[in-house]
Structure formats: C-alpha cells, structure tokens
Design an enzyme around this catalytic site. Structure first.
Site, mmCIF file in Angstrom:
data_model
loop_
_atom_site.group_PDB
_atom_site.id
_atom_site.type_symbol
_atom_site.label_atom_id
_atom_site.label_comp_id
_atom_site.label_asym_id
_atom_site.label_seq_id
_atom_site.Cartn_x
_atom_site.Cartn_y
_atom_site.Cartn_z
ATOM 1 N N ASN A 100 1.062 -1.347 0.266
ATOM 2 C CA ASN A 100 -0.021 -0.233 -0.227
ATOM 3 C C ASN A 100 0.717 1.322 0.625
ATOM 4 O O ASN A 100 2.018 1.307 0.543
ATOM 5 C CB ASN A 100 -0.641 0.322 1.051
ATOM 6 C CG ASN A 100 -1.675 1.315 1.726
ATOM 7 O OD1 ASN A 100 -2.247 1.904 0.330
ATOM 8 N ND2 ASN A 100 -1.894 1.614 2.616
ATOM 9 N N GLU A 482 -20.777 20.580 3.148
ATOM 10 C CA GLU A 482 -20.537 18.658 4.198
ATOM 11 C C GLU A 482 -22.162 17.703 3.070
ATOM 12 O O GLU A 482 -21.400 16.977 3.094
ATOM 13 C CB GLU A 482 -20.539 18.904 5.717
ATOM 14 C CG GLU A 482 -20.249 17.618 5.972
ATOM 15 C CD GLU A 482 -19.908 16.711 5.413
ATOM 16 O OE1 GLU A 482 -18.785 16.909 4.408
ATOM 17 O OE2 GLU A 482 -19.499 15.491 5.442
ATOM 18 N N GLU A 489 -20.840 12.164 -3.218
ATOM 19 C CA GLU A 489 -19.595 10.923 -2.805
ATOM 20 C C GLU A 489 -20.731 9.758 -2.885
ATOM 21 O O GLU A 489 -20.158 8.746 -3.304
ATOM 22 C CB GLU A 489 -19.420 10.876 -1.344
ATOM 23 C CG GLU A 489 -18.439 11.586 -0.636
ATOM 24 C CD GLU A 489 -17.387 11.243 0.743
ATOM 25 O OE1 GLU A 489 -18.273 11.632 1.504
ATOM 26 O OE2 GLU A 489 -16.199 11.260 0.345
ATOM 27 N N HIS A 505 -24.684 35.768 -7.453
ATOM 28 C CA HIS A 505 -23.589 36.050 -7.882
ATOM 29 C C HIS A 505 -23.393 35.541 -9.226
ATOM 30 O O HIS A 505 -22.379 35.053 -9.307
ATOM 31 C CB HIS A 505 -22.674 37.081 -6.752
ATOM 32 C CG HIS A 505 -22.484 38.214 -5.928
ATOM 33 N ND1 HIS A 505 -22.346 39.344 -6.279
ATOM 34 C CD2 HIS A 505 -22.920 37.869 -4.360
ATOM 35 C CE1 HIS A 505 -23.115 39.945 -5.371
ATOM 36 N NE2 HIS A 505 -23.199 38.916 -4.334
HETATM 37 O O1 M6R Z 1 -9.638 10.242 8.009
HETATM 38 P P1 M6R Z 1 -9.477 11.721 6.761
HETATM 39 O O2 M6R Z 1 -10.243 13.032 8.426
HETATM 40 O O3 M6R Z 1 -7.859 12.336 6.987
HETATM 41 O O4 M6R Z 1 -9.848 12.557 6.165
HETATM 42 C C1 M6R Z 1 -9.663 13.335 4.864
HETATM 43 C C2 M6R Z 1 -11.060 13.399 3.578
HETATM 44 O O5 M6R Z 1 -10.204 11.879 3.004
HETATM 45 C C3 M6R Z 1 -11.969 12.626 4.057
HETATM 46 O O6 M6R Z 1 -12.949 13.339 5.230
HETATM 47 C C4 M6R Z 1 -13.275 12.534 3.144
HETATM 48 O O7 M6R Z 1 -12.852 13.409 1.833
HETATM 49 C C5 M6R Z 1 -14.690 11.770 3.291
HETATM 50 N N1 M6R Z 1 -14.865 10.343 2.412
HETATM 51 C C6 M6R Z 1 -15.189 12.010 3.254
HETATM 52 O O8 M6R Z 1 -17.034 11.360 3.674
#
Ligand code: M6R
Length: 610
Positions: A100, A482, A489, A505
């Site tokens: 990974n 959000e 997503e 705007h």
């Molecule tokens: O683990 P993290 O909070 O650092 O991850 C950050 C982003 O990759 C994460 O919030 C991503 O945007 C999610 N899939 C949102 O639902």
C-alpha cells in the site's frame, strides 16, 4: 489507499485472511488477491472486482496454509487488471509482496532490474520490490535482503512479504502508510487498520516509519532500517470487535449516522467537569502556552476540512483568535507564514491522510506547536503532533464520514470553550450556557434521527434529479458544503455547496423547477432573516426548496416545499444538528439509487497517497 492483511499461525489461516480482507475492503475494492505458502510453494489467487465477486470466480477457500497475505487494491500505478492485482512475485516465484503506497523511484529501479535480467509481469510500482528483494537474496539472508531493498526505495509503503523458502516467517515494513502488528496467541498478524483483526487480538504494535517487523507465529521482532532491533510498546485496544460490525443496519453509513448520539456523548464524557473543559494528558498543551496563542491555522482534507471551517467560525467568534483553514494538500506546497505563537491544528478521522501528515510535518519545520484532532488512537498524525484530542466516534467503516464529522465539531466546540476561558473572552455564565447547550446535543440528535419521514419522502421524490444546491450562511455554510459532499460521494449526483447570499452572484442561473435546493436555516440572530430572503430568491425561480429549520419556525414551512425540523439550540451548535438530516438525505437517495453506499466508486476511506 489499499488494504493489507497477513497472518502467521499454527493452523490454517484462510478464514482469518478472508475476513480480514472483507473488513478492509473499504480501503480499496477494484481488485483483490491472496497468497499462501503450502509446503514451500507460493499459492496465489487474484482477480479484478470486489472480494465476493473475485471469490466466486477463483474460490479463495481452496487456498490453504498456516501463513498468508492478502490485499485489496485501489489502483495508483497500472490499470485495474488481474496482472496488476496484488500479490506480486519475483522471477522465481519465491518472494510474494502486497503493498500500500507509492514507490516514487520505481521507474529507475525497474530499468536497472530489467538490465540485470529481471522479467516484469505487471505495470505496478509494487513489483519492483519483489525483484529488488530477489536481487539482494543472491548475497543476503531474507531480513537483510528486505532491508537492503527498502533502503533503495523512495516513497511510501506498507508491505507484507512472504518467502517460499521460509514458510514460517512473515515480514512487514512501513513508511508513511499505515501498518499495525497484532499479537495473538500462537499467531501474529499484520493489517492496515485495527478493526480488521480486532476479533482475533486487541494487542497492537504501531509500526513507525522505516521500521521492519519479522513475525513468526510465536515471536515478533522490530528493526529500524539500519538493522538495529527496537523495543516497541504493545497497546491494548478498547474498541470491541462488535463496534466494527453492521449490527442489523443495511449499511455501515446508516449505522454510523445512528451512532452519533452515543459518539458525541462519549466525546464529551469526563471532559466537562464542574462547568470546566478538561482534556486528558495527551492533550499536551499547557494553559500558559494556550494563553499566548495569537493565531491558529487548521489543516485538513475533505469532510475534516469542513469541520475545520466550522471550527474557524467558533474560534474567531468566541475565543477571538484569528484562525485560517487550509487544504492540507495546498499548505504543504507553499511557504506559509508562521509566528512563534501560531498553533497548527490537524483534523483527521483516520490520522493517516497523506496530505494532512505532510502539512503537519511542514508546520513542524517552523518550530510551531501542533495539535491533532483525530479518531484513531496511535495513528500517524497523533504520533507526530505535540498534543492530541481524540474524537471518540469509534471505528468508522463507511467511506462517507458521518459520526467522525460531528464528533470533530464537538471537540472543536470544547476546545473553543477552553480557549475562551483562558483568553477571558467569555465569562463563566456564558461558558456555562455553552456547556449546558452541548450536554443536550446527544438527546436532541436522537430526536432528529427519530423523525426521518420527511427526509425519506424527499429522497423518494428527488432521487432521480441530476443536480442539487446546498445553501447555508455563517457557521452553517460549511454544513452546506458537507451536505453536498455527502450526496456526491454516495449517490454520484452532482451537488454544490454555496454561501446562501453568494448564490445571486452566479449560481442562481442554475435554478429552475428541476433543481432541489437544500437551505440550512435554523433560527438565529445573525443571518436568519437574510436566509429567508435567499429562500425567496430561489422560490421566485421555481427551485424546489428543502429547508432545515428550527422546531418552532412558523415562517419557513410557508415558503419551503419541505421542512425538516431540528431542535432549538445555540447557534454554534446548530451545525451539529443540521449535519445529520443532510447525511440521512444523502444516504436515502443513494439507497434508492441502489448505490454501493459503504464503498462508493473511485473512493477509499483513507487517502494515504498524495
Ligand atoms: O481521515 P481523514 O479525516 O483525514 O480523511 C479526509 C478525507 O479524505 C475524508 O474526509 C473524505 O473526504 C471522506 N470520504 C468524506 O466523507
């Protein structure tokens, strides 16, 4: 961006490996593979698709052995093909590698190895590792061959390596990609995260960068890249294995949405004492230091970045500390101005997001103090920052972040209270009011969750729309961002979050009778009346208004097509309550569309590559 698991045991590890991979699938699911050693042969099966799909084709249960490694892939180098799926092997089929991360100098290494006669089968960067080790095996024993290979590699890696000629030994290594060691009874594990092996052991060693682990079924030794053995602490994990299961919910996302009252209550637990905010010792920042802070920079990505924007609002409004929010991926590549009393905060659910780690490391170069807000104990971010405040959301498996987000908001709120007290920007009565407000949030969230009908109706009516707009103002502008991100997503519907007043705007041109517009409009003294005006603007152009309003609001239901009510709370806390209906809306729409909600296409839970 991929998932790795490995087991060395006294008995057949097939089921443990398969289940481990199934738990890790949220990290990558374009292809999957496993390797076992039986006798002194490497037996590999792999294919393109999700674990169950590939299992149907290749029947992983036919692989048997007391040692094995597995991998689920989220491709970076090389297309999604069976050849590019892991594990990868050397020319003689003696070394098997799962990986990974990204090997940045793989192309030079590959050219060098090809000149030496090595034959490559895939287009991946990973295969280079197997051949490099093979090359070193000419003159060295396996541990040394791995060490020498890794000292040539630039980039990030979490590795699981098997050797056909040493069938009782599992080697693991990490650099800037997460990897943990699980210490079991008569068996040992490697994995990309704790929950994937939690039903077998809760005794965990966190590998640090540039460390190599050599595991047999009853021993574990950790070395640094120079070959020096290192003592390592074994941590006992308190999360239960059950916490990482679906418990009857159709998806992890839905379960995690419903866990939020408990997650927030846990995050507050013992941190409010006699109307004071008290963090545990890992917080690590003294009152004297906190009193001196004159600027805060918050770095984060995705949903955590939205939490950061909400934090900016709280910290400036209440603690009166100038605060800036940066995308971690941008911060790391510029030369930010840092004063000696600047505090840098990193927010991350996983604690393993590559960009956020890099931003934190960049900040540390300036000698400023750093604090992380994180959900995963012992993760990389928590280990490189000066202090940590843990969100106590519990394991978040669904790729779309939900409970991690609202617990991040709760932590930011507590931190703001602490700073406001130290900076004397709020008096004790105001602080008590804030504390009373957040104490009510878990129960109030439960009432939001219990009244899901209107949200379901909206999902049923609008799941086939192609676009949508989310509007909010002040502290609820990041919530609009959000809400839009959640919908994108999991449903793949295009959605835009916008500051409500900014819409006129430009984006207002998009509004017509086919456009659902979600407006976050809780009652407050700041922007409520202005948002009413923005609702009128949308309505006049035929947009379908879905409003999030305070429970006693009489005006909004007259203007909006649908109104989803949230309980009355302080303005700063309305963001937590408003986030939840938006999560549910995204969830129900995606469910109606039959999307793979916990594993949306092209996404992975932790983005551990740049
Ligand atoms: O683990 P993290 O909070 O650092 O991850 C950050 C982003 O990759 C994460 O919030 C991503 O945007 C999610 N899939 C949102 O639902």
């Amino acid at each position: 961006m991929c998932g790795i698991v490995g087991v060395v045991s006294g008995s057949n590890v097939n089921e443990k490996l398969f289940n481990g991979l199934s738990n890790l699938e949220y990290r990558g699911y374009d292809s999957v593979g496993m390797c076992f050693i039986n006798g002194s042969n490497l037996n590999i099966k792999k294919g393109v698709g999700k674990l169950e799909e590939v299992h149907k084709k290749v029947d992983f249960s036919k692989l048997k052995g007391n040692i094995g490694i597995g991998h689920c892939r989220w491709s970076t180098h090389g297309r999604v093909t069976e050849k590019n799926a892991h594990p990868h092997v050397d020319c003689k089929n003696k070394v098997s590698v799962v990986h990974n991360g990204i090997i940045e100098n793989y192309s030079e290494l590959k050219d060098e190895l090809i000149k030496k006669g090595h034959k490559f089968c895939s287009q991946t960067d990973t295969e280079v590792i197997a051949h490099l080790i093979e090359d070193n095996l000419k003159n060295s024993r396996i541990e040394e061959a791995v060490r020498l290979a890794l000292s040539r590699i630039e980039g990030s890696y979490a590795l699981g390596i098997l050797f056909a000629d040493e069938p009782g030994k599992l080697i693991a290594a990490r650099n800037e990609s997460p990897l943990i060691i699980g210490i079991g009874k008569n068996e040992n594990f490697i994995a990309s995260d704790v929950p994937s092996i939690l039903s077998h052991t809760n005794k965990i060693i966190y590998l640090d960068d540039r460390e190599i682990a050599v595991l047999t079924r009853n021993s574990h030794k950790i070395f640094d890249i120079s070959g020096k053995q290192k003592p390592k602490k074994i941590h006992t994990i308190k999360w239960s294995a059950e916490a990482a299961k679906k418990e009857g919910y159709k998806h992890f996302m839905l379960k995690e949405i419903h866990e939020q009252p408990r997650a927030i209550a846990d995050t507050l637990n013992e941190r409010i004492q006699n109307s004071h905010v008290v963090f545990e010792k890992e917080f690590g920042l003294s009152d004297d230091y906190l009193k001196k802070i004159n600027r805060i920079v918050i770095v984060a990505c995705g949903t955590s970045w939205h939490a950061a924007l909400t934090g900016e609002f709280m910290l400036e409004e209440l603690a009166k500390i100038p605060t800036e929010v940066e995308y971690a991926s941008e911060f790391r590549y510029r030369h930010p101005l840092m004063g000696k009393n600047t505090l840098v905060i990193a927010i991350s659910q996983s604690g393993e997001t590559a960009d956020t780690i890099a931003a934190l490391k960049e900040a540390k170069k300036y000698g400023v103090k750093t604090l992380s807000i994180c959900n995963v104990m012992g993760s990389s971010i928590t280990r490189i920052s000066d202090g940590v405040i843990y969100t106590r959301a519990g394991p978040e498996i669904g790729v779309a972040s939900t409970k991690a987000f609202t617990t991040q908001l709760a932590v930011l709120y507590l931190f703001t209270i602490l700073l406001s007290k130290l900076k004397k920007t709020l008096n004790q009565e105001q602080i008590k009011g804030m504390i009373d407000g957040i104490r009510k949030i878990p129960l109030q969230l439960q009432t939001v969750l219990d009244e899901d009908d209107e949200i379901l109706e909206c999902a049923e009516l609008y799941y086939n729309k192609l676009n949508s707009i989310y509007l909010g103002r002040g502290i609820n502008f990041p919530i609009a961002l959000e809400g839009a991100l959640k919908l994108k997503e999991v449903s793949y519907i295009h959605a835009e979050g916008y500051p409500a007043a900014e819409m006129k705007h430009g984006p207002i041109a998009l509004i017509d009778k086919n456009m659902p517009v979600v407006v976050i409009a809780p009652h407050d003294v700041y922007t409520y009346k202005k948002v009413l005006g923005n609702i009128e603007e949308v309505k006049a152009r035929g947009g379908i208004i879905i409003a999030i309003a305070s429970e006693d609001d009489k005006l909004i239901p007259k203007k909006a097509k649908h109104t989803i009510f949230i309980p009355k709370t302080l303005y700063t806390l309305s963001s937590i309550l408003a986030a939840v209906p938006l999560q549910l809306l995204a969830y129900h729409i995606a469910d109606k569309l039959g999307r793979d909600i916990d594993k949306p296409r092209n996404l992975a839970k932790s983005v551990v590559v740049e």
